[in-house]
Design an enzyme around this catalytic site. Structure first.
Site, PDB file in Angstrom:
ATOM      1  N   HIS A 413       0.816  -1.215   0.000  1.00 26.40           N
ATOM      2  CA  HIS A 413       0.000   0.000   0.000  1.00 26.40           C
ATOM      3  C   HIS A 413       0.849   1.264   0.000  1.00 26.40           C
ATOM      4  O   HIS A 413       0.587   2.211  -0.758  1.00 26.40           O
ATOM      5  CB  HIS A 413      -0.933   0.001   1.223  1.00 26.40           C
ATOM      6  CG  HIS A 413      -1.776   1.239   1.316  1.00 26.40           C
ATOM      7  ND1 HIS A 413      -1.397   2.341   2.062  1.00 26.40           N
ATOM      8  CD2 HIS A 413      -2.947   1.564   0.729  1.00 26.40           C
ATOM      9  CE1 HIS A 413      -2.318   3.278   1.946  1.00 26.40           C
ATOM     10  NE2 HIS A 413      -3.263   2.831   1.144  1.00 26.40           N
ATOM     11  N   ARG A 504      28.724  -2.571 -19.582  1.00 25.22           N
ATOM     12  CA  ARG A 504      29.841  -3.328 -19.028  1.00 25.22           C
ATOM     13  C   ARG A 504      29.341  -4.487 -18.165  1.00 25.22           C
ATOM     14  O   ARG A 504      28.588  -4.268 -17.221  1.00 25.22           O
ATOM     15  CB  ARG A 504      30.728  -2.416 -18.184  1.00 25.22           C
ATOM     16  CG  ARG A 504      31.263  -1.204 -18.910  1.00 25.22           C
ATOM     17  CD  ARG A 504      31.960  -0.265 -17.914  1.00 25.22           C
ATOM     18  NE  ARG A 504      32.531   0.909 -18.547  1.00 25.22           N
ATOM     19  CZ  ARG A 504      31.893   2.055 -18.743  1.00 25.22           C
ATOM     20  NH1 ARG A 504      30.623   2.151 -18.369  1.00 25.22           N
ATOM     21  NH2 ARG A 504      32.486   3.067 -19.322  1.00 25.22           N
ATOM     22  N   ARG A 572      29.817  -5.524 -23.416  1.00 27.61           N
ATOM     23  CA  ARG A 572      31.237  -5.860 -23.396  1.00 27.61           C
ATOM     24  C   ARG A 572      31.488  -7.002 -22.419  1.00 27.61           C
ATOM     25  O   ARG A 572      31.042  -6.948 -21.272  1.00 27.61           O
ATOM     26  CB  ARG A 572      32.069  -4.641 -22.998  1.00 27.61           C
ATOM     27  CG  ARG A 572      33.572  -4.831 -23.169  1.00 27.61           C
ATOM     28  CD  ARG A 572      34.324  -3.569 -22.788  1.00 27.61           C
ATOM     29  NE  ARG A 572      34.292  -3.331 -21.338  1.00 27.61           N
ATOM     30  CZ  ARG A 572      34.752  -2.227 -20.766  1.00 27.61           C
ATOM     31  NH1 ARG A 572      35.268  -1.252 -21.506  1.00 27.61           N
ATOM     32  NH2 ARG A 572      34.704  -2.087 -19.460  1.00 27.61           N
ATOM     33  N   GLU A 674      41.290   0.164 -28.567  1.00 27.52           N
ATOM     34  CA  GLU A 674      41.816   0.911 -27.424  1.00 27.52           C
ATOM     35  C   GLU A 674      43.320   0.723 -27.241  1.00 27.52           C
ATOM     36  O   GLU A 674      43.899   1.200 -26.262  1.00 27.52           O
ATOM     37  CB  GLU A 674      41.076   0.490 -26.146  1.00 27.52           C
ATOM     38  CG  GLU A 674      41.046  -1.013 -25.928  1.00 27.52           C
ATOM     39  CD  GLU A 674      40.078  -1.438 -24.836  1.00 27.52           C
ATOM     40  OE1 GLU A 674      39.671  -0.594 -24.028  1.00 27.52           O
ATOM     41  OE2 GLU A 674      39.710  -2.630 -24.803  1.00 27.52           O
ATOM     42  N   SER A 696      38.284   5.485 -25.935  1.00 29.27           N
ATOM     43  CA  SER A 696      39.231   6.609 -25.877  1.00 29.27           C
ATOM     44  C   SER A 696      40.005   6.664 -24.570  1.00 29.27           C
ATOM     45  O   SER A 696      41.110   7.210 -24.522  1.00 29.27           O
ATOM     46  CB  SER A 696      38.491   7.930 -26.120  1.00 29.27           C
ATOM     47  OG  SER A 696      37.472   8.121 -25.150  1.00 29.27           O
ATOM     48  N   ASN A 697      39.468   6.077 -23.504  1.00 35.99           N
ATOM     49  CA  ASN A 697      40.180   6.113 -22.218  1.00 35.99           C
ATOM     50  C   ASN A 697      41.504   5.354 -22.312  1.00 35.99           C
ATOM     51  O   ASN A 697      42.578   5.892 -22.031  1.00 35.99           O
ATOM     52  CB  ASN A 697      39.314   5.510 -21.105  1.00 35.99           C
ATOM     53  CG  ASN A 697      38.009   6.252 -20.907  1.00 35.99           C
ATOM     54  OD1 ASN A 697      37.794   7.319 -21.473  1.00 35.99           O
ATOM     55  ND2 ASN A 697      37.119   5.690 -20.115  1.00 35.99           N
ATOM     56  N   ASP A 698      41.419   4.077 -22.707  1.00 29.30           N
ATOM     57  CA  ASP A 698      42.642   3.284 -22.809  1.00 29.30           C
ATOM     58  C   ASP A 698      43.478   3.690 -24.013  1.00 29.30           C
ATOM     59  O   ASP A 698      44.717   3.625 -23.955  1.00 29.30           O
ATOM     60  CB  ASP A 698      42.306   1.796 -22.888  1.00 29.30           C
ATOM     61  CG  ASP A 698      42.162   1.166 -21.510  1.00 29.30           C
ATOM     62  OD1 ASP A 698      42.860   1.625 -20.581  1.00 29.30           O
ATOM     63  OD2 ASP A 698      41.361   0.227 -21.355  1.00 29.30           O
ATOM     64  N   CYS A 745      32.897   4.703 -27.474  1.00 32.10           N
ATOM     65  CA  CYS A 745      32.204   4.516 -26.201  1.00 32.10           C
ATOM     66  C   CYS A 745      33.014   5.060 -25.034  1.00 32.10           C
ATOM     67  O   CYS A 745      32.632   4.881 -23.882  1.00 32.10           O
ATOM     68  CB  CYS A 745      31.881   3.041 -25.973  1.00 32.10           C
ATOM     69  SG  CYS A 745      33.332   1.971 -25.908  1.00 32.10           S
TER      70      CYS A 745
END
Length: 790
Positions: A413, A504, A572, A674, A696-698, A745
């Site tokens: 409720h 991920r 991934r 990457e 793009s990070n790695d 990504c």
């Protein structure tokens, strides 16, 4: 012929003015949906005219009007006295003789229609007000229901009690709030075959996700015994989410179900304990869940809008039945063109956690009200803290800034009313009422995303961001989404998008599985007694512990795929580093210690290694189940950190052995770009994969030789560096040349508008963004495309 009664087969939804929303709906379904295979109990309903005839013949109209005169519904003592006085007036009056005779005759005919002797049918006596269950007056449960009624005398008594319940305290407040004239509302009484006199189990279902408004889901809740314990919040139910397009069960959540309500006599019930064995299993089977979902979809299709439905499983005949249905009026009426996001902007001391209802944040002084007798002590703007609520609590719930309960689940409720009122609510905390002091300032946070709601000490600051997307112009560049936990997927799917560019597995493993896969595969090697106990507790009910990993991973992947269906959802494979894997339960025993995990044993290099290969095969099995058994073929797999062509071949071979072969059933495999080697050998990698997704990070880390976890060289980490952009420019060029899809990504386009523009300028196919940047980036990139003449 009857003057004051109508059987369900005679009724339709057009008869709301005559028999109220509840009975009109039951009649509508009995006439039109029973022939389609939906099990529905038969019944008969008294008319609104019969109600008015009773009040007139008994001469009590004026007495009711006089009692209501000048009532202040905010004065709880005055409200209670007024309601009781009117109910006494009604129950002390006599039903007209001809009306009484028709009720007995109708009940006897219903008994015979249902295969019973006269006056031998067990029925439920349900109230149906003519202003109840309408699209603009949605609070249900304002009047009484009487269960397990049998015999002429008992039926007549319950009918009168039902009529009197038109003036419960909560019903009086409801009508005042919704602007209904008390004397223009009538009550129809439904006398319905009680198909589940002894319910094996019962529950509710919604043909829309009650938290996010996601329309492709049917949410089913189930408990043992009568369903009243769900609404009252006494029992945490089993919950299931069914995906409408494929009828796959996306999620199973085992509730505690410690109590079972059973009938004990004339409209009497009691709760008995449920055995531990039954608590530890689901109360209904997957086939029964799918049957209910199918019926729910038929009901929704018939009415043309999402529905809130009650059901029961009869213990005697083993059949499922729909016992009530009404329009869902919260999420289906929400303005989906305004995206609203609540976020805490400061931290506080955590007091309690529970199940989150809604996505807002509220704060105020805690008002601990443990009995309905004390609700007049509640002040507007306070946070209601209690064990649980029922319809009598609605007057104070409406003026609360937030609600916290010890008991209950998503369909109790407190949860239902909180959604109706748009109030943040955390249910099922267990013991919040013991931990929170009366008068203590607290903040109730349902804005964190996912299932968990939190309660903090103090009045914490929070932001509310609202964005109108009514006229949002879409770009030719596909705008996809980076998403973490599946818990947020349904809500995030409502943001304009073209699918998911990166989901991920790590979020699913860390939050939902929690155990290292090798600790499940080699449980006999886990020597630590505490760890073994922890693993056993999480995998309760599993003989093969590895199936726990597959089931939970498949569940998370399927929710992500369903939320954005039919758009692509790129999942991934796991890319934990060794130090992160070691943090999982049992992980330390199976992970080496590396000085620099960032460029160590991660990604593709693990998948074919005999030390991890069996765990990777579990990941593949989860993928295959989601695609082949659950029908979510929009799911694509992505291989991370693939250093060499030889590595790519090895991983793809294992995937094919596990039933994930490129091209089979439309399966596609993507690769993260990457590592500089991915760019240098892009043409060769393009022969092996269906698409590239630039990380793009790695790629920045390895192009510039900067450990992105090392703060001492953080000043050199820059995605906008020309060397990094040159790498990205090259891989987009090769992808176009080779005819494979290419997107990005990594975090850069979410953080830097100029970087996102650069990607559009070089012709990238898709950009995957953090959810909170999609709207502003879409607007900006539309201008960029117009500038480029696209």
């Amino acid at each position: 012929m009857y003057k004051y009664l109508k059987f369900f087969e005679e009724l339709s939804i057009d008869d709301i003015p005559e028999v109220g929303g509840k009975n009109a709906s039951l009649g509508e379904m009995y006439r039109h949906l029973k022939p389609q295979g939906v099990n529905l109990p038969n019944g008969v309903a008294t008319t609104a005219d019969a109600y008015r005839y009773f009040l007139q013949e008994a001469g009590i109209n004026q007495a009711i009007t006089d009692t209501l005169e000048g009532l202040d519904v905010t004065n709880m003592h005055e409200l209670a006295a007024c309601g009781k006085a009117i109910r006494d007036i009604i129950t002390n009056a006599n039903l007209p003789a001809d009306f009484e005779e028709e009720i007995k005759r109708g009940y006897n005919e219903l008994s015979q229609k249902c295969g019973h002797d006269k006056s031998d049918l067990v029925v439920a006596i349900r109230s149906s007000a003519t202003a109840e269950d309408l699209p603009d007056a949605s609070f249900a449960g304002q009047q009484a229901t009487f269960l397990n009624i049998k015999g002429d005398t008992n039926v007549l008594s319950a009918v009168k009690e039902c009529i009197a319940s038109l003036f419960t305290d909560r019903a009086i407040v409801y009508r005042v709030t919704n602007g209904f004239d008390h004397m223009k509302v009538a009550l129809s009484v439904g006398i319905q075959q009680m198909v589940a006199v002894r319910s094996e189990c019962a529950g509710v279902m919604f043909t829309i996700d009650t938290e996010s408004g996601f329309k492709n889901a049917v949410v089913v809740s189930s408990i043992y015994g009568l369903g009243e314990n769900i609404v009252q919040g006494h029992v945490s139910p089993d919950d299931f989410i069914v995906f409408k397009p494929t009828m796959a069960i996306l999620k199973h959540r085992l509730g505690t179900k410690k109590l079972k309500m059973i009938p004990t006599g004339h409209s009497q019930t009691k709760n008995i304990p449920v055995t531990q064995h039954d608590q530890d299993r689901f109360s209904i089977t997957d086939d029964q869940v799918k049957t209910l979902a199918h019926w729910g979809m038929l009901i929704e299709e018939h009415y043309g809008h999402p529905m809130d439905i009650e059901w029961a499983l009869d213990e005697d005949d083993g059949q499922l039945y729909i016992v009530q249905a009404r329009a869902e009026t919260v999420q289906s009426r929400r303005n989906v063109n305004v995206v609203e996001e609540y976020k805490l902007t400061e931290e506080g001391k955590l007091i309690a956690t529970g199940t989150s209802v809604g996505s807002k944040i509220g704060a105020g002084k805690a008002s601990k009200i443990m009995s309905v007798a004390d609700i007049d002590d509640f002040k507007e703007g306070d946070v209601l803290v209690t064990e649980m609520t029922d319809p009598d609590w609605v007057p104070i719930m409406k003026i609360a800034s937030a609600i916290v309960t010890d008991k209950g689940g998503r369909t109790c409720h407190a949860a239902i009313v909180s959604r109706e009122l748009g109030i943040p609510c955390v249910v099922g905390t267990g013991n919040a009422s013991e931990l929170i002091e009366d008068g203590q300032e607290i903040t109730v946070n349902c804005g964190g995303g996912g299932d968990e709601g939190t309660v903090y000490e103090g009045i914490l600051h929070f932001d509310v961001n609202r964005t109108d997307i009514t006229d949002l112009a879409r770009t030719k560049t596909r705008i996809m989404m980076n998403i973490g936990s599946p818990d947020q997927a349904f809500a995030y799917s409502l943001i304009p998008n073209d699918g998911v560019g990166l989901a991920r597995e790590e979020f699913i493993i860390d939050s939902h599985i929690k155990i290292h896969p090798l600790a499940l595969l080699h449980f006999d090697q886990v020597k630590d007694k505490a760890l073994r106990a922890q693993i056993r507790a999480l995998t309760k009910g599993y003989d093969d512990l590895s199936q726990y990993f597959v089931d939970k991973l498949a569940e998370g992947i399927s929710i992500l795929g369903a939320a954005f269906y039919p758009n692509d959802v790129i999942i991934r494979f796991s890319d934990f580093k060794t130090n992160e894997y070691a943090n999982l339960i049992g992980g330390t025993q199976f992970e080496p210690v590396e000085n620099n995990p960032m460029i160590g044993w991660r990604g593709a290099s693990r998948y074919y290694d005999e030390r991890y290969k069996a765990a990777f095969e579990l990941e593949c099995q989860a993928f295959k189940r989601v695609r082949d058994e659950m029908g979510l073929t929009n799911i694509k797999a992505m291989v991370p950190f693939c250093r060499t062509l030889e590595e790519a071949h090895k991983v793809l071979d294992i995937m094919a052995e596990q039933g994930l072969r490129r091209g089979d059933n439309g399966f596609e495999a993507y690769m993260m770009v990457e590592i500089p080697s991915n760019v240098i050998l892009a043409e060769q990698f393009a022969e092996l994969f269906d698409g590239f997704s630039i990380g793009s990070n790695d790629l920045t880390q390895l192009t510039l030789g900067v450990d992105r976890d090392n703060y001492m060289v953080a000043h050199d980490y820059d995605e906008n560096n020309e060397a990094v952009k040159s790498m990205i420019r090259e891989v987009v060029h090769v992808a176009k040349k080779k005819g494979v899809k290419v997107g990005i990504c990594g975090q850069a386009p979410s953080d830097y508008p100029e970087f996102a523009r650069f990607l559009v300028e070089i012709g990238i196919d898709s950009i995957s963004l953090a959810p909170d940047t999609i709207i502003k980036t879409t607007i900006d990139l539309k201008k960029t495309e117009e500038r480029l003449g696209r």
